[in-house]
Design an enzyme around this catalytic site. Structure first.
Site, PDB file in Angstrom:
ATOM      1  CB  CYS A 277      -0.123  -1.454  -6.135  1.00 13.81           C
ATOM      2  SG  CYS A 277       0.064   0.337  -6.363  1.00 13.81           S
TER       3      CYS A 277
ATOM      4  CG  HIS B 245      -6.850   4.200   0.502  1.00 12.71           C
ATOM      5  ND1 HIS B 245      -5.801   5.073   0.266  1.00 12.71           N
ATOM      6  CD2 HIS B 245      -6.925   4.099   1.860  1.00 12.71           C
ATOM      7  CE1 HIS B 245      -5.275   5.465   1.410  1.00 12.71           C
ATOM      8  NE2 HIS B 245      -5.936   4.897   2.405  1.00 12.71           N
TER       9      HIS B 245
END
Length: 352
Positions: A73, A169
């Protein structure tokens, strides 16, 4: 697309890929990190003819952290992460716990979005196109490293697959050798080319599938199908209709159409098992031609290889996973419980 390269506190490279050309990326990594030390080593198995990466330092990597401690993040206030900026579109950085490093290659993390609760399937077409640009740029950059022979872009999705970070991801592995799976394809290419007087095996496979019953979806420039001998319960191969060896070879038309086709494919995967089911775990893997010499594969050049993406799930039905047991793990002989024709039909049924 705007590309900005910077360094993290321990010297690893971080690259931002932005949709806006006027975006400024000057945030500094404020973490007190020491230089990363890895012990990655590639060992050759002389009996099987493949290679194994020994990377004991990975035992200490981050494992299922709380959401408020996610290292992917963006940084907010005193919560410092691998991304120093407070937001990002796409970010790529050298893995802190790489399987391959130095003379043994390189590993990178590709963060698809700063939104922790998103998934690749929830991206807009513009965002997905930016990820494609990042994959392409990293393939180009990594191919020029002296230790790199093949570049592999992929996404592991879901705890069942083994994902340890919940943020959307993927990763890129830059290998110092041609991977065993690619070598098998190249040997099959060479054998088929010699036996047919020059015919390309990838072209033959694509022609057969386009004329058959296993096509899942088709655009002007891309086609997705369940292969004749699918290894996994639900497995789809996505090919550009014009054969190219790698992501760099895609023309503008194919690049423009890719996000629409790929996002639809991922969304269908999430609908395979019906409403109320958790997100489908999957592996999405780009297969690109090696950048090294192909002398060991008689008569085959890079241009004979066909770029394609393989997408598959280890879930075979609601609540049940496909495990690689004795035959698969011990002898590399897959047993698939779901007929490829049925899988293709199901993936057509769940069209949005």
């Amino acid at each position: 697309m705007k590309k900005t390269s910077t360094r993290l506190a321990d010297g690893r490279e971080l690259i931002y890929y932005d949709l806006r050309d006027d975006t400024v990326r000057d945030a500094v990594d404020r973490r007190p990190l020491e230089r990363t030390v890895t012990t990655s080593e590639v060992r050759r198995d002389v009996l099987l003819g493949d290679s194994v990466a020994i990377a004991s330092h990975r035992q200490g990597r981050i494992y299922h952290p709380p959401v408020d401690q996610c290292p992917l993040c963006p940084t907010t206030g005193d919560r410092l992460s691998e991304i120093p900026d407070s937001s990002y579109d796409v970010a790529v950085f050298e893995n802190r716990f790489p399987s391959l490093a130095g003379d043994s290659g390189r590993c990178e993390v590709v963060c698809f979005t700063s939104d922790h609760d998103a998934s690749f399937a929830s991206l807009t077409e513009e965002q997905a196109a930016l990820v494609l640009d990042a994959w392409t740029d990293r393939t180009s950059e990594l191919s020029h490293l002296p230790s790199v022979e093949q570049v592999f872009c992929f996404e592991n999705r879901g705890e069942e697959i083994g994902v340890t970070l919940g943020h959307p991801h993927g990763q890129i592995y830059a290998y110092p050798f041609t991977t065993p799976r690619t070598a098998l394809m190249l040997r099959s290419l060479a054998t088929h080319k010699e036996a047919t007087g020059g015919e390309n095996l990838f072209d033959s496979v694509l022609e057969r599938e386009l004329a058959g019953e296993r096509v899942v979806l088709e655009g002007e420039h891309w086609v997705a199908f369940v292969p004749y001998a699918a290894h996994w319960p639900y497995e789809v191969h996505l090919y550009p209709k014009r054969r190219v060896p790698d992501l760099l070879g895609l023309d503008e038309a194919a690049r423009t159409e890719f996000p629409k086709v790929y996002l639809e494919l991922l969304r269908r995967f999430d609908r395979i098992f019906g409403e109320g089911e958790p997100p489908t775990p999957y592996i999405s893997a780009w297969h690109q031609a090696p950048f090294g010499t192909l002398e060991e594969f008689d008569g085959v050049s890079r241009d004979d290889f066909a770029l394609h993406l393989e997408l598959f799930t280890i879930r075979r039905t609601s609540g049940k996973l496909k495990f690689l047991a004795g035959s698969e793990s011990g002898m590399s002989v897959f047993i698939n419980d779901v007929p490829p024709e049925f899988a293709a039909e199901r993936l057509r049924e769940v069209a949005s």
